[in-house]
Design an enzyme around this catalytic site. Sequence first.
Site, mmCIF file in Angstrom:
data_model
loop_
_atom_site.group_PDB
_atom_site.id
_atom_site.type_symbol
_atom_site.label_atom_id
_atom_site.label_comp_id
_atom_site.label_asym_id
_atom_site.label_seq_id
_atom_site.Cartn_x
_atom_site.Cartn_y
_atom_site.Cartn_z
ATOM 1 C CE1 TYR A 226 -6.987 2.466 7.787
ATOM 2 C CE2 TYR A 226 -7.890 0.657 6.494
ATOM 3 C CZ TYR A 226 -6.906 1.172 7.303
ATOM 4 O OH TYR A 226 -5.827 0.394 7.619
ATOM 5 C CG ASP B 116 -1.380 -0.992 5.433
ATOM 6 O OD1 ASP B 116 -1.957 -2.026 5.807
ATOM 7 O OD2 ASP B 116 -1.832 0.147 5.637
ATOM 8 C CG HIS C 187 0.359 -6.081 6.992
ATOM 9 N ND1 HIS C 187 -0.080 -6.038 5.684
ATOM 10 C CD2 HIS C 187 0.069 -4.867 7.517
ATOM 11 C CE1 HIS C 187 -0.619 -4.860 5.444
ATOM 12 N NE2 HIS C 187 -0.544 -4.123 6.535
#
Length: 467
Positions: free
Chosen positions: A387, A238, A443
Amino acid sequence: MQRLQDLKETFFGLEVVQQQLLISSAVAIGGILAYWVFRSKEAKTIPIGHGWWGKGKKPLSEDDQIHTFTITTSDEEIKDLHARLDLTRYTDPLEDSHFNFGFNSTYLKRVVSHWRNVYDWKKQVAALNQYPHFKTKIEGLDVHFIRVCPPSRENQKVVPLMLVHGWPGSFYEFYKIIPLLTQNHDGVAFEVICPSIPGYGYSEAPQKKGFDSVAAARIFLTLMERLGFSQFYLHGGDWGSAITTNMAQMKPDCVKGLHLTMFFPRRNFKMSLSLVIGRYLPFLVGFTREDVRRIYPYFQKNVWQMLEETGYMHIQATKPDTAGCAVNNSPVGLAAYILEKFSSWTDMKYRDLSDGGLERMFTLDDLLTNVMIYWTTSSMTSSMRFYKENFGNLINRLDFKTGVFVPTGLAAFPNELMHNPKVWAQTKYRNIYSYTFMPRGGHFPAFEEPQLLADDIVQFVKKVGKI
Ligand SMILES: *[C@@H]1O[C@H](CO)[C@@H](O)[C@H](O)[C@H]1NC(C)=O
């Protein structure tokens, strides 16, 4: 005679055209050559740069000591949490919607009842403190990390390894893999350094705009230097993958090896072409059978699923502070927001289960401890901003255009959000030592399949270090 003159002029004219053609070709060829030379001299590193992220003006000097840190809690903190849990308003889910509309609130009530009546934060804090925690100031921010040394043993090579988490995870994701890594593997054991990304959990949040993965990478390089490591290995998934990749691009001499579970290629035309051909003639574009199984049907698995699953990303990459107000003020809202990802990112099929399959892979205690790390530090909004900072400048980012030349190990878990075959990964990672199709896991591999991940890291490091 006149005609002859005409002809001569025509020929002469042709000659000029020819000459011009020759010149243009020479220029074109020169251009192509220059392009190739330029290409082969393409930057192999990205500038380290500098930054300062504290409040106001940068002071003349900064405390560069490393301080021990202990996570604490109080009765007030727990009382406040319980009061908020008790005040929650729920919206009944649609019939048979399972997790397809988001977190099933009927099941959420069960999670909250466990949180309120069974879950013991004080006990969890003690468990978090089982490893030594530290903080140190870098670029104006208090950076939190844990550092775990292997039990000392004769004839044991101790290899420093930094593990970097992502969103919506934390350093806690690595608690099950740490003992597997610090244990002796035929003469090799890892010393594990596990930081919190600034703005996540116990690492202080930046006060200034622009804090992206490159800035985080520089801070973590400084951290390793401050700890006295001149050469080390890195692992990330990630955001941790983006950050550790940047670290390898900045100081390739320090990074002995880079191990990733999520990795992005540099998109190019060849890739798009291989996507079209690969389904029918996989060998022609370098896909294995397993690649084909994992990539196709491409539209459903990648395009459509991407649209369905990345709304959160769009919000966080545009207006993180607005949505952050809600999730930072309601512990139940925060839990739903975080744990929905731990359901679908473990297995997309879990969206069709009424309880999101959450307890198949994890215990509620483990999941809630990750939520509590965000809740008690009030760090959801700052974690979401990462982000916006990373997506704000996609076109000009030098790190996207630069390759990675350190030995790289890639572990491709079958339920990872997107599958990237080795041939694609090679467009960016130019020195792949190991590429493993992992048999199961998604993930959050360190949280889901710590043993599988540890084994892959160990084999990679042994291969790179020839140990
Ligand atoms: C939500 O979860 C509960 C408990 O697991 C289950 O009984 C219920 O059917 C689920 N509701 C929906 C709409 O999926």
